[in-house]
Design an enzyme around this catalytic site. Sequence first.
Site, short mmCIF file in Angstrom:
data_model
loop_
_atom_site.label_atom_id
_atom_site.label_comp_id
_atom_site.label_asym_id
_atom_site.label_seq_id
_atom_site.Cartn_x
_atom_site.Cartn_y
_atom_site.Cartn_z
N THR A 6 7.43 1.85 32.25
CA THR A 6 8.47 1.80 33.28
C THR A 6 7.83 1.97 34.65
O THR A 6 6.63 2.26 34.76
CB THR A 6 9.56 2.87 33.04
N ALA A 63 15.05 8.11 35.15
CA ALA A 63 14.77 7.47 36.44
C ALA A 63 15.90 6.51 36.75
O ALA A 63 16.05 5.47 36.10
CB ALA A 63 13.43 6.73 36.37
N CYS A 105 10.35 -1.19 29.79
CA CYS A 105 10.69 -0.51 28.53
C CYS A 105 10.43 -1.41 27.32
O CYS A 105 10.99 -1.17 26.24
CB CYS A 105 12.14 -0.04 28.55
N HIS A 118 8.23 3.75 38.60
CA HIS A 118 8.84 4.71 39.50
C HIS A 118 8.42 4.37 40.92
O HIS A 118 7.26 3.98 41.15
CB HIS A 118 8.38 6.14 39.20
N GLY A 137 12.93 8.74 29.11
CA GLY A 137 11.86 9.02 28.16
C GLY A 137 11.57 10.51 28.22
O GLY A 137 11.38 11.06 29.30
N GLY A 193 12.08 12.83 31.59
CA GLY A 193 13.52 12.75 31.77
C GLY A 193 14.02 11.36 32.08
O GLY A 193 13.82 10.44 31.29
N ARG A 240 5.21 10.90 26.46
CA ARG A 240 6.67 10.89 26.38
C ARG A 240 7.07 9.73 25.50
O ARG A 240 6.26 8.85 25.19
CB ARG A 240 7.32 10.72 27.76
N GLY A 241 8.32 9.70 25.08
CA GLY A 241 8.82 8.56 24.33
C GLY A 241 9.02 7.37 25.26
O GLY A 241 9.01 7.48 26.48
N ASP A 256 8.45 3.05 26.37
CA ASP A 256 7.39 2.10 26.68
C ASP A 256 7.03 2.23 28.16
O ASP A 256 6.97 3.34 28.70
CB ASP A 256 7.84 0.68 26.31
#
Length: 246
Positions: A100, A188, A204, A102, A175, A186, A95-96, A98
Amino acid sequence: MNSRINKQVEVKQLGLIDYKTAWDEQERLFATIVDRKLQNRVCPVEEQQLTPNYLLFCEHPPVYTLGTSGHAENLLIDEARLTTELGATFFKIRRGGDITYHGPGQLVGYPILDLDNFFTDIHRYMRLLEESIILTLADYGLKAGRIDGLTGVWLGYDADVNPEAGSPRKICAMGVKASRWVTMHGFALNVSTDLRYFNHIVPCGITDKAVTSLAAELGYEVPLSEVAARVQHHLSTLFEMKIIDN
């Protein structure tokens, strides 16, 4: 009007789910849409089938994910310690964006949409995802917005002209991946997330801005399901979706 356009979106509430399990489900649904698009290309028009769309809502046990454009050094803790001390896992994903985090208390949304059913513009897609979060936060009396050059949703985004807003702090990371105009991954949104987990990364890849949550800003917790319903409402309005609850 193009009769092959399908604006129906099936919503799936996955609850607390392991990141890899949710990733596999995303991949499965993504492949289903792409395969149907490829089949439609070789079928007579009268035999072509509508492509489905999905919106997954969930939260994950603690996990760090690194996008294809990310930098591994933005994970500030050894992977072994990450598991033993934080009880977290780590994934490199397509995904795009950096790195992250969750975790519980964070609303994660994975729209798996055929943008041929809506519009074929990734920039517009990202801005509407952001707008759905901005509108949701406004429902709680919070003024959120964008910062030029930085994806996601921020509080204090206009601190340079509105000092009362406080310093910039990110409340929602984004992302996405898109192929053949089909999206996955998607957003968060930190609802009641334990923000201490962000201390172990450069969120990020941004070194000079903080991270926040809805609970931290409001001073009380809001049910994740309530926030999900509000985000769903704004997404459906912005994208002109016809929601199908599952």
